[in-house]
Design an enzyme around this catalytic site. Structure first.
Site, short mmCIF file in Angstrom:
data_model
loop_
_atom_site.label_atom_id
_atom_site.label_comp_id
_atom_site.label_asym_id
_atom_site.label_seq_id
_atom_site.Cartn_x
_atom_site.Cartn_y
_atom_site.Cartn_z
N ARG A 190 0.84 -1.20 0.00
CA ARG A 190 0.00 0.00 0.00
C ARG A 190 0.87 1.25 0.00
O ARG A 190 0.56 2.23 -0.68
CB ARG A 190 -0.94 0.00 1.21
CG ARG A 190 -2.04 -1.04 1.12
CD ARG A 190 -3.03 -0.91 2.26
NE ARG A 190 -3.86 0.28 2.12
CZ ARG A 190 -4.68 0.74 3.07
NH1 ARG A 190 -4.75 0.11 4.24
NH2 ARG A 190 -5.41 1.82 2.86
N CYS A 248 -1.29 5.94 9.15
CA CYS A 248 -1.60 4.64 8.56
C CYS A 248 -2.70 4.85 7.53
O CYS A 248 -2.70 5.85 6.82
CB CYS A 248 -2.01 3.64 9.64
SG CYS A 248 -3.47 4.15 10.59
#
Length: 294
Positions: A190, A248
Site C-alpha cells: 500500500r 496509517c
C-alpha cells in the site's frame, strides 16, 4: 523527541495476562478491561467474536462508533470523536480518574492500540495493552466468558480533555516529512501504491518512510523488547533530535506504531486522519519504494 531511553516504558504501557489477573483480584472494579476487536476486512464481526469468548468482565468497545466519529471524507475514515462523546462512553464503561484501563483485541493489539492512544490523548493516566492480546490470555490458561457481556454495575466519573499527546493535521504531517521522519504504518504494497483496497488514491505522503506495524511484534503477537524496537526505528531513520510523526490508513494501526515507538523511547505525533484524509485532498502523492517516489 525521546523520553529517557534507560527507563522501562513497558511497565506503564503493557501488562502480562498473569499480572492483569492478579491486579483485578487486588483492585476489583478499579480495573476496567475493554475488548476492542476490529479488522479492516471484517469491521462488523467484533460483537459476534466477543460473544464467542472474551476476558471475564470485559466490555466490548465498537471502534467505528465509539472510538471514531463520521464526517467529511477529507477528515478520514476514523476521525476522532468529540471529546464529550468519548467522555460519555468512558463513563458508561466505568472509568474513573484513578482507574487502570486495560485494552486488548484478537489481532496482536493492532486495533486496541487505537483505544490506548485515544484514551491517553484524552487524559486517562493509566491505560495499558494486554501484551499478547487475547491469544496471550488463552496461552496463559486463564478463564474466558461467553455471551454478550454485561454493563458495569456503576457509571464512571472520568473527565476527559484532548491534548495530552501530540497530534498532526495534514499540514503538520507534510512538515514532519520534510523536517524529521514521517512513518507510514501500512503494509509495504500500500505504501508503494501497488494496491489500494479502500482509499481513493494509492501511494504515500511524499517524504514518508515505510515501517509496517507487523514488525513490532513477535510470532506470538507480543511487542518486541524496547531495544529491538529502537533499532528497528533507528534503521528507518528516526533520530532523537528530530520531529517524528506516524500515520496509517485511517488512524488505527498508526496507534500501534505509536505504542512501539513509545516503548522504544520516542515521542511520536499521530496523524489521525492518516492516508484516508490525505488521499481525499488535492495534496501530492508519491508511489514506489522511495520516500519521495519513483
Amino acid at each position: 523527541m525521546t523520553s529517557d531511553p534507560t527507563s522501562d516504558p513497558a511497565r506503564d504501557l503493557l501488562i502480562r495476562p498473569v499480572d492483569l489477573a492478579r491486579l483485578r483480584d487486588e483492585r476489583g472494579a478499579a480495573v476496567v478491561v475493554l475488548d476492542v476487536r476490529w479488522r479492516l476486512d471484517r469491521p462488523g464481526a467484533g460483537p459476534a467474536d466477543f460473544a464467542e469468548a472474551h476476558l471475564p468482565g470485559a466490555i466490548f468497545v465498537a471502534l467505528d462508533t465509539e472510538l471514531a466519529a463520521h464526517g467529511a471524507p477529507s477528515e478520514g475514515r476514523h476521525p476522532l470523536p468529540a471529546v464529550a462523546d468519548l467522555q460519555e462512553s468512558a463513563r458508561v464503561w466505568g472509568i474513573d480518574a484513578d482507574s487502570t484501563v486495560v485494552v486488548y483485541d484478537d489481532s496482536a493489539n493492532m486495533a486496541s492500540a487505537r483505544a490506548w492512544w485515544l484514551l491517553r490523548y484524552a487524559g486517562v493516566a493509566d491505560v495499558r495493552l494486554l501484551d499478547g492480546a487475547l491469544a496471550g490470555w488463552r496461552e496463559a490458561g486463564l478463564p474466558l466468558e461467553t455471551g454478550p457481556g454485561h454493563p458495569p454495575l456503576r457509571s464512571g466519573s472520568v473527565v476527559l480533555e484532548y491534548g495530552h499527546l501530540p497530534v498532526l493535521d495534514a499540514d503538520g504531517a507534510a512538515d514532519v516529512a520534510s523536517s524529521g521522519t514521517l512513518v507510514d504504518s501500512r503494509a509495504g504494497e500500500r505504501y508503494r501504491g501497488e494496491v489500494e483496497p479502500i482509499d481513493p488514491k494509492a501511494g504515500h505522503v511524499p517524504g514518508a518512510v515505510s515501517v509496517p506495524t507487523g514488525g513490532n511484534v513477535d510470532a506470538d503477537g507480543r511487542f518486541l523488547a524496547p531495544e529491538a524496537l529502537r533499532a528497528r526505528f533507528e534503521t528507518a531513520g528516526i533520530t532523537r533530535d528530530a520531529p517524528l510523526g506516524v500515520y496509517c490508513g485511517s488512524g488505527v494501526t498508526a496507534a500501534h506504531n505509536a505504542v512501539a515507538m513509545t516503548l522504544a523511547g520516542f515521542e511520536p505525533a499521530v496523524f489521525p486522519g492518516s492516508w484516508s484524509a490525505w488521499s481525499n485532498s488535492d495534496r501530492p502523492v508519491a508511489t514506489g519504494a522511495s520516500p519521495e517516489g519513483d
